[in-house]
Design an enzyme around this catalytic site. Structure first.
Site, PDB file in Angstrom:
ATOM      1  CD  GLU A  60       5.597 -31.931-105.121  1.00  0.00           C
ATOM      2  OE1 GLU A  60       4.368 -31.952-105.272  1.00  0.00           O
ATOM      3  OE2 GLU A  60       6.229 -32.811-104.496  1.00  0.00           O
ATOM      4  CE  LYS A 163       1.479 -34.331-105.458  1.00  0.00           C
ATOM      5  NZ  LYS A 163       2.152 -33.540-104.402  1.00  0.00           N
ATOM      6  CB  CYS A 196       4.555 -36.037-104.156  1.00  0.00           C
ATOM      7  SG  CYS A 196       4.341 -35.941-102.372  1.00  0.00           S
TER       8      CYS A 196
END
Length: 501
Positions: A60, A163, A196
């Site tokens: 990322e 995301k 994440c």
């Protein structure tokens, strides 16, 4: 049809981002900056191919320097990424992608095709929106997403993931409101991807019975409990998956740590805060056959919001885990138990010779603030306390544990992630072969072992009790985002000073 195989060689690339040489004011300048890093990706793909790798995962934020990002600059770098559910797309072959606006997508598609390799790349995706009908539509009439893109070995886009839980990214990205797993087939089995703080996907792994995950990350380490290799190996071990975790390598923000993990532990990992360069990790993974569980999946649409009386600890204001409730281990062998609310952590232990540092049992049951989210944790740990202060960064271990059994009572969920971290030559390491874990018995070391214990941790994420801080997204950047950016930079500076001391 994808022909199954008995093993598969895979790679993850921990990348140290090359910052742009000049400011970005045009698409051409943005592409020049992106190519500085995509060229390094290409070198990693060529090296991987020479080693027989069939799939590679990139980190990322690996394509751009996070320190220079704004909404305007991200707009210059973003591209419209097709969703496979809308039909077959191969940017390397199809004429509509032979334009400057799709140059990076085409580059990666061709890279995958020419090297006969599956690839997962993190980049900036865009979607047009209408303010009249979409309340979340910003002033620039587009939604910019932190995006994972998966390509198969023919260059086809086989998965796209936006995301959901942003981490101080509100200044340039929008949060996806449609939480979904991005899935695709490979010779080793079905893969999924997320990133994440969207790390709650263990439920979705169980829902779809996915046993292989590609995980691009920009993981900010929070010693001594919530560090990359601890969390990633624990996730793989509990969820019984192969996890390909690729983090960006940014030492000034304590962002590093990658690995290839299996249900048995770490196949290979890299956790070096002292080496400022990229690293390619290669390992073989095996198929995993696990019966789909019957448990009900947690509903994320109805979070439990904290009351005004809840004590929410801010991880990044603190930068440590001193807020846990600790009880010191004082004898060479014995049992120590400590409780918070109705959650109790208990350790039975024996050390070799004597304690050469202070160790304690710690417990926490509550919300932790991280970015735009309040995340509910239950933590049970045995940990070294440097300078007699528990919850701080550990730099050296001399005490060896001959035996340790760590378990807890009062879990609010069955999603408990176990990790056992040791320290050799002042470097944190994983030693998956010295301990076992069961839901009933907790962590228990194997007979005849003696290890320099950094920490043993049982960490539960109670996803149903998470809550959002409802950070408002706007364009241009509003005052709240500026405050968050300042807060983040203060944390970065503090972490850097602490690491250097």
């Amino acid at each position: 049809y994808v022909r199954p195989v008995s093993s598969w060689k895979v790679a993850v690339f921990e990348h140290q981002v090359i910052p742009p040489k000049t400011d970005m004011e045009t698409r051409e300048e943005a592409l020049d900056a992106l190519k500085l890093n995509s060229d390094v990706y290409h070198e990693a793909v060529l090296e991987s191919r020479s080693k027989g790798v069939k799939m590679i995962v990139f980190p990322e934020y690996g394509l751009y320097d996070i320190n220079t990002l704004t909404r305007t600059r991200m707009d210059l770098m973003a591209e419209k990424v097709p969703h496979p559910k809308h039909g077959h797309r191969n940017p390397c072959d199809e004429p509509e992608y032979q334009t400057q606006s799709s140059e990076m997508l085409r580059t990666f598609s061709c890279m995958a095709k020419e090297n006969d390799m599956y690839m997962v790349v993190n980049m900036a995706g865009r979607e047009p929106c209408r303010r009249a009908t979409e309340p979340e539509c910003p002033g620039d009439k587009q939604l910019l997403y932190n995006t994972n893109v998966a390509f198969n070995n023919e260059g086809d886009v086989v998965a796209r993931y936006y995301k959901t839980h942003l981490f101080w990214e509100e200044g340039w990205f929008n949060s996806s409101k449609n939480y979904e797993m991005a899935l695709w087939d490979t010779p080793i089995g079905k893969f999924g991807t997320f990133m994440c703080f969207d790390f709650q996907a263990v439920q979705l792994i169980e829902q779809y019975n996915v046993r292989h995950i590609a995980y691009p990350a920009s993981w900010v380490n929070l010693p001594p409990i919530y560090q990359s290799i601890q969390s990633h190996s624990a996730f793989a071990r509990f969820a019984k998956i192969n996890l390909l975790a690729a983090s960006v390598h940014r030492l000034e923000t304590s962002t590093y740590g990658s690995g290839i993990y299996s249900p048995n532990g770490a196949e290979i990992f890299y956790f070096r805060p002292d080496i400022p360069k990229s690293k390619l990790l290669v390992a073989e993974i095996l198929p995993i056959h696990v019966k789909k569980p019957e448990q009900t999946v947690v509903n994320f649409d109805n979070p439990v919001f904290p009351s005004e009386d809840d004590d929410v600890q801010d991880l990044f204001d603190r930068g440590d885990f001193a807020f846990l409730k600790y009880k010191r281990m004082t004898t060479r062998a014995g049992t120590v138990e400590v409780c918070q609310k109705s959650f109790c952590c208990k350790a039975r232990y024996a050390v070799k010779d004597r304690f050469k540092e202070v160790y304690a049992v710690g417990v926490y049951d509550g919300l932790l603030s991280a970015g735009a989210n309040n995340l509910y944790f239950q933590i049970c740990t045995v940990i070294q306390c440097p300078h007699k202060k528990c919850g701080l960064k550990i730099s050296k271990v001399r005490t060896h544990f001959k035996y340790l059994n760590l378990r807890a009572d009062g879990w609010l969920d069955r999603y408990v992630f176990p990790s056992y971290t040791v320290m050799y030559n002042n470097y944190i390491a994983l030693d998956p072969f010295v301990w076992n874990y069961t839901e009933a018995g907790g962590i228990e070391t194997k007979p005849g072992t003696s290890t320099p214990l950094h920490s043993a941790n049982l960490v539960a994420r109670i996803y149903a009790k998470d809550s959002s801080k409802h950070v408002h997204q706007s364009h241009p950047i509003d005052e709240g985002v500026i405050k968050m950016a300042v807060k983040y930079m203060l944390y970065v500076m503090a972490a850097y000073v602490y690491a250097a001391s």
